[in-house]
Design a protein around this motif. Sequence first.
Motif, mmCIF file in Angstrom:
data_model
loop_
_atom_site.group_PDB
_atom_site.id
_atom_site.type_symbol
_atom_site.label_atom_id
_atom_site.label_comp_id
_atom_site.label_asym_id
_atom_site.label_seq_id
_atom_site.Cartn_x
_atom_site.Cartn_y
_atom_site.Cartn_z
ATOM 1 N N MET A 197 -62.444 -38.916 46.327
ATOM 2 C CA MET A 197 -63.664 -38.888 46.632
ATOM 3 C C MET A 197 -63.944 -39.247 48.076
ATOM 4 S SD MET A 197 -65.569 -38.421 44.044
ATOM 5 C CE MET A 197 -65.259 -38.127 42.140
ATOM 6 N N GLY A 198 -63.106 -39.975 48.575
ATOM 7 C CA GLY A 198 -63.062 -40.237 50.095
ATOM 8 C C GLY A 198 -62.754 -38.883 50.877
ATOM 9 N N LEU A 199 -61.999 -37.997 50.610
ATOM 10 C CA LEU A 199 -61.688 -36.776 51.049
ATOM 11 C C LEU A 199 -63.025 -35.890 50.921
ATOM 12 C CD1 LEU A 199 -57.914 -36.076 49.978
ATOM 13 C CD2 LEU A 199 -58.750 -36.292 52.246
ATOM 14 N N LEU A 200 -63.645 -35.965 49.802
ATOM 15 C CA LEU A 200 -64.874 -35.015 49.755
ATOM 16 C C LEU A 200 -66.233 -35.590 50.765
ATOM 17 C CD1 LEU A 200 -65.149 -34.646 45.778
ATOM 18 C CD2 LEU A 200 -64.365 -33.069 47.588
ATOM 19 N N ARG A 201 -65.994 -37.087 50.909
ATOM 20 C CA ARG A 201 -66.996 -37.579 51.807
ATOM 21 C C ARG A 201 -66.774 -37.121 53.275
ATOM 22 N NH1 ARG A 201 -65.786 -42.599 50.936
ATOM 23 N NH2 ARG A 201 -67.669 -43.223 49.633
ATOM 24 N N ARG A 202 -65.205 -37.190 53.473
ATOM 25 C CA ARG A 202 -64.911 -36.756 55.032
ATOM 26 C C ARG A 202 -65.205 -35.239 55.093
ATOM 27 N NH1 ARG A 202 -58.459 -36.721 56.350
ATOM 28 N NH2 ARG A 202 -58.639 -35.709 58.592
ATOM 29 N N LEU A 203 -65.117 -34.475 54.189
ATOM 30 C CA LEU A 203 -65.236 -32.808 54.632
ATOM 31 C C LEU A 203 -66.742 -32.870 54.675
ATOM 32 C CD1 LEU A 203 -63.269 -31.372 51.553
ATOM 33 C CD2 LEU A 203 -62.859 -31.050 53.955
ATOM 34 N N ARG A 204 -67.620 -33.586 53.913
ATOM 35 C CA ARG A 204 -69.160 -33.446 54.506
ATOM 36 C C ARG A 204 -69.445 -34.086 55.781
ATOM 37 N NH1 ARG A 204 -72.689 -38.044 51.697
ATOM 38 N NH2 ARG A 204 -71.116 -38.880 53.205
ATOM 39 N N ASP A 205 -68.971 -35.160 56.064
ATOM 40 C CA ASP A 205 -69.307 -35.811 57.241
ATOM 41 C C ASP A 205 -68.513 -35.100 58.713
ATOM 42 O OD1 ASP A 205 -70.594 -37.648 55.861
ATOM 43 O OD2 ASP A 205 -68.836 -39.079 55.913
ATOM 44 N N GLU A 206 -67.093 -34.619 58.280
ATOM 45 C CA GLU A 206 -66.697 -34.036 59.513
ATOM 46 C C GLU A 206 -66.849 -32.458 59.879
ATOM 47 O OE1 GLU A 206 -62.525 -35.138 59.660
ATOM 48 O OE2 GLU A 206 -63.146 -37.232 59.584
ATOM 49 N N THR A 207 -67.076 -31.816 58.606
ATOM 50 C CA THR A 207 -67.213 -30.250 58.794
ATOM 51 C C THR A 207 -68.502 -29.861 58.184
ATOM 52 O OG1 THR A 207 -66.566 -29.854 56.377
ATOM 53 C CG2 THR A 207 -64.803 -30.260 58.056
ATOM 54 N N GLY A 208 -69.421 -30.708 57.789
ATOM 55 C CA GLY A 208 -70.802 -30.144 57.403
ATOM 56 C C GLY A 208 -70.542 -29.172 56.141
ATOM 57 N N LEU A 209 -69.618 -29.383 55.353
ATOM 58 C CA LEU A 209 -69.300 -28.552 54.004
ATOM 59 C C LEU A 209 -70.398 -29.268 53.104
ATOM 60 C CD1 LEU A 209 -67.884 -26.622 52.093
ATOM 61 C CD2 LEU A 209 -66.465 -28.714 51.475
ATOM 62 N N SER A 210 -71.299 -28.306 52.264
ATOM 63 C CA SER A 210 -72.149 -28.949 51.172
ATOM 64 C C SER A 210 -71.405 -28.712 49.898
ATOM 65 C CB SER A 210 -73.442 -27.793 51.248
ATOM 66 O OG SER A 210 -73.993 -27.887 52.307
ATOM 67 N N ILE A 211 -71.661 -29.751 48.983
ATOM 68 C CA ILE A 211 -70.900 -29.849 47.984
ATOM 69 C C ILE A 211 -71.784 -30.152 46.594
ATOM 70 C CG2 ILE A 211 -68.933 -31.214 46.642
ATOM 71 C CD1 ILE A 211 -68.078 -31.994 49.598
ATOM 72 N N LEU A 212 -71.634 -29.488 45.493
ATOM 73 C CA LEU A 212 -72.446 -29.732 44.479
ATOM 74 C C LEU A 212 -71.186 -30.125 43.418
ATOM 75 C CD1 LEU A 212 -74.815 -29.640 42.668
ATOM 76 C CD2 LEU A 212 -74.041 -27.301 42.015
ATOM 77 N N LEU A 213 -71.392 -31.398 43.201
ATOM 78 C CA LEU A 213 -70.291 -32.257 42.307
ATOM 79 C C LEU A 213 -70.784 -32.551 41.108
ATOM 80 C CD1 LEU A 213 -67.538 -34.004 42.475
ATOM 81 C CD2 LEU A 213 -68.954 -35.688 43.207
ATOM 82 N N VAL A 214 -70.099 -31.827 39.971
ATOM 83 C CA VAL A 214 -70.012 -32.297 38.523
ATOM 84 C C VAL A 214 -69.223 -33.246 38.387
ATOM 85 C CG1 VAL A 214 -69.821 -31.280 36.112
ATOM 86 C CG2 VAL A 214 -71.338 -30.097 37.764
ATOM 87 N N GLU A 215 -69.579 -34.316 37.652
ATOM 88 C CA GLU A 215 -68.710 -35.533 37.581
ATOM 89 C C GLU A 215 -69.028 -36.348 36.351
ATOM 90 O OE1 GLU A 215 -65.615 -37.277 37.419
ATOM 91 O OE2 GLU A 215 -65.325 -36.337 39.382
ATOM 92 N N GLN A 216 -68.000 -36.766 35.668
ATOM 93 C CA GLN A 216 -68.450 -38.035 34.643
ATOM 94 C C GLN A 216 -68.048 -39.270 35.009
ATOM 95 O OE1 GLN A 216 -66.249 -36.742 30.947
ATOM 96 N NE2 GLN A 216 -68.137 -36.717 29.919
ATOM 97 N N ASN A 217 -67.387 -39.295 36.245
ATOM 98 C CA ASN A 217 -67.411 -40.715 36.590
ATOM 99 C C ASN A 217 -68.635 -40.839 37.440
ATOM 100 O OD1 ASN A 217 -66.636 -43.014 38.205
ATOM 101 N ND2 ASN A 217 -64.255 -42.409 38.211
ATOM 102 N N VAL A 218 -69.443 -41.690 36.940
ATOM 103 C CA VAL A 218 -70.702 -41.627 37.593
ATOM 104 C C VAL A 218 -70.503 -42.620 38.969
ATOM 105 C CG1 VAL A 218 -73.275 -42.316 37.551
ATOM 106 C CG2 VAL A 218 -72.114 -41.291 35.540
ATOM 107 N N ARG A 219 -70.052 -43.761 38.576
ATOM 108 C CA ARG A 219 -69.877 -44.584 40.026
ATOM 109 C C ARG A 219 -69.331 -43.992 40.811
ATOM 110 N NH1 ARG A 219 -68.801 -48.487 35.581
ATOM 111 N NH2 ARG A 219 -70.213 -50.193 35.522
ATOM 112 N N SER A 220 -68.296 -43.129 41.026
ATOM 113 C CA SER A 220 -67.458 -42.691 42.020
ATOM 114 C C SER A 220 -68.364 -41.430 42.384
ATOM 115 C CB SER A 220 -66.101 -42.013 41.151
ATOM 116 O OG SER A 220 -65.096 -42.966 41.109
ATOM 117 N N ALA A 221 -68.803 -40.651 41.817
ATOM 118 C CA ALA A 221 -69.842 -39.673 42.318
ATOM 119 C C ALA A 221 -70.981 -40.074 42.960
ATOM 120 C CB ALA A 221 -70.260 -38.846 41.007
#
Length: 242
Positions: free
Chosen positions: A181-205
């Motif tokens: 999850m931290g890596l996904l946040r980093r990708l958004r913040d540093e590269t501007g990547l858009s992410i559509l995340l399907v996840e059952q771990n609601v708190r993490s997502a």
Amino acid sequence: MPADGTGALHVRGLTVGYGAAPVLHDVDLDVEPGTIVAVVGANGAGKTTLLRALSGLLVPTAGAIAWDGAELRGTRVEDLVRRGIAHVPEGRGVITELTVEENLRLGHVWRRDKDDARRATAEVYELFEPLARRRTSAGHQLSGGERQMLAIGRALVARPRLLLLDEPSLGLAPKVTAQIMGLLRRLRDETGLSILLVEQNVRSAMSIADRGIVLSLGTVVVSDDAARIAADDDLRHAYLGF
């Protein structure tokens, strides 16, 4: 359809299923450039079906899917990749007989700019340091977390602008889930990547998402800021089971 910006995904009235039985009913959602949108819900809510429809693996029976202002319905999977959309399916999809290096090479086999493909691979190794140490290891020799990193890394070497990511925490220990999850946040913040995340771990997502969408029985029941969804006890008890 809303006014579009470069790299925006807009879905309106999406209805899709398997055979004659619809799984998703009249679904609307937006992923604006440089944001993470988390789609959550119980098993059977239609989360994976949504990603399969957006990535061209299922043909919708109704609705519109617009990316960069152009309709995506009917677009071949390989053309979606060329247009900047990458899908990491549930189960990670790593070819276990191939090495880390060979799996990553599959992610850019279609690209003509081989120099940039090599640069993209080097960037993946910088982002996922465990993969750099295990580049000659076969997929079956990797841990669950390393396989998830490899699946995401293989998508990233194609230089996507939108990443469709299905259950990246499935089967992972909490510590590894937090790393992903931290890596996904980093990708958004540093590269501007858009992410559509399907996840059952609601708190993490919801901890990394900008917006959240709650699906129930194939219908969007809530679309709101992720922080508000995470803080709504009644909503969580009613639809998310905690």
